[in-house]
Design a protein around this motif. Structure first.
Motif, PDB file in Angstrom:
ATOM      1  N   ILE A   5      38.551  41.657  45.469  1.00 15.32           N
ATOM      2  CA  ILE A   5      39.493  41.080  44.520  1.00 15.32           C
ATOM      3  C   ILE A   5      40.180  39.864  45.137  1.00 15.32           C
ATOM      4  O   ILE A   5      40.365  38.832  44.475  1.00 15.32           O
ATOM      5  CB  ILE A   5      40.528  42.135  44.059  1.00 15.32           C
ATOM      6  N   LEU A   6      40.540  39.960  46.386  1.00 21.69           N
ATOM      7  CA  LEU A   6      41.185  38.856  47.075  1.00 21.69           C
ATOM      8  C   LEU A   6      40.260  37.632  47.142  1.00 21.69           C
ATOM      9  O   LEU A   6      40.698  36.501  46.924  1.00 21.69           O
ATOM     10  CB  LEU A   6      41.600  39.284  48.484  1.00 21.69           C
ATOM     11  N   VAL A   8      37.817  36.916  44.997  1.00 18.31           N
ATOM     12  CA  VAL A   8      37.703  36.385  43.632  1.00 18.31           C
ATOM     13  C   VAL A   8      38.936  35.555  43.274  1.00 18.31           C
ATOM     14  O   VAL A   8      38.824  34.470  42.689  1.00 18.31           O
ATOM     15  CB  VAL A   8      37.488  37.533  42.619  1.00 18.31           C
ATOM     16  N   VAL A   9      40.128  36.038  43.621  1.00 17.68           N
ATOM     17  CA  VAL A   9      41.366  35.305  43.328  1.00 17.68           C
ATOM     18  C   VAL A   9      41.387  33.980  44.079  1.00 17.68           C
ATOM     19  O   VAL A   9      41.712  32.931  43.510  1.00 17.68           O
ATOM     20  CB  VAL A   9      42.608  36.167  43.676  1.00 17.68           C
ATOM     21  N   ILE A  10      41.016  33.987  45.359  1.00 16.68           N
ATOM     22  CA  ILE A  10      41.000  32.756  46.150  1.00 16.68           C
ATOM     23  C   ILE A  10      39.958  31.780  45.601  1.00 16.68           C
ATOM     24  O   ILE A  10      40.213  30.574  45.501  1.00 16.68           O
ATOM     25  CB  ILE A  10      40.754  33.076  47.640  1.00 16.68           C
ATOM     26  N   GLY A  12      38.897  31.592  42.496  1.00 13.14           N
ATOM     27  CA  GLY A  12      39.420  31.089  41.224  1.00 13.14           C
ATOM     28  C   GLY A  12      40.465  30.014  41.444  1.00 13.14           C
ATOM     29  O   GLY A  12      40.461  28.987  40.759  1.00 13.14           O
ATOM     30  N   MET A  13      41.355  30.215  42.392  1.00 12.69           N
ATOM     31  CA  MET A  13      42.373  29.213  42.683  1.00 12.69           C
ATOM     32  C   MET A  13      41.728  27.932  43.235  1.00 12.69           C
ATOM     33  O   MET A  13      42.154  26.832  42.898  1.00 12.69           O
ATOM     34  CB  MET A  13      43.399  29.775  43.669  1.00 12.69           C
TER      35      MET A  13
END
Length: 121
Positions: A5-6, A8-10, A12-13
Motif C-alpha cells: 500500500i505504501l 502504491v501511495v508513493i 500515485g503521488m
C-alpha cells in the motif's frame, strides 16, 4: 499498513507530481509571455481577436484591431503573440475541391428570380 500500500501511495503521488510539473511550466511560460507584451506586438486574444498592442499599462492592454479602432483588454485575455503579416500579402486562397462542372450553375440570392416552369435536368 503493508509495504504494498505504501508503494502504491508513493507511486500515485509521484505520478501526480509529474503530471502537474508540465502544467506549471506551461503556466510560467504563458505568464512570462504576457508580462513581456509591449506596444507594437501583434497578439491574439482567447476569443480569437487579432490586434496590435497600442499600450500596456498594468492589467490593461489596449489593442488596435483595425485603423482607428482601439479596444481595452485584460492582460490575462491575451493568448499568444503572433508573427505580423506583411502589408499587401494576403493569406493563401483555399483549394477548391469541388467537382468539375459545378461552377456552371448560378445560384440566385432569393427565390424571386426563379421560374417555376423552368425545369432543367
Amino acid at each position: 499498513m503493508g509495504p504494498e500500500i505504501l508503494i502504491v501511495v508513493i507511486a500515485g503521488m509521484g505520478m501526480l507530481w509529474l503530471m502537474t510539473r508540465n502544467q506549471r511550466k506551461q503556466q510560467r511560460a504563458q505568464m512570462e509571455m504576457r508580462n513581456t507584451i509591449a506596444p507594437g506586438d501583434e497578439v491574439m486574444t482567447g476569443a480569437g481577436l487579432y490586434g496590435t498592442v497600442v499600450s500596456a499599462d498594468g492589467d490593461v492592454i489596449v489593442l488596435q484591431t483595425s485603423p482607428g479602432v482601439e479596444q481595452r483588454w485584460a492582460r490575462g485575455a491575451i493568448l499568444r503573440k503572433v508573427d505580423p503579416q506583411p502589408m499587401g500579402e494576403e493569406e493563401p486562397e483555399a483549394v477548391d475541391d469541388a467537382e468539375p462542372g459545378l461552377d456552371e450553375f448560378e445560384v440566385p440570392d432569393d427565390a424571386s428570380g426563379l421560374d417555376p416552369d423552368d425545369k432543367k435536368p
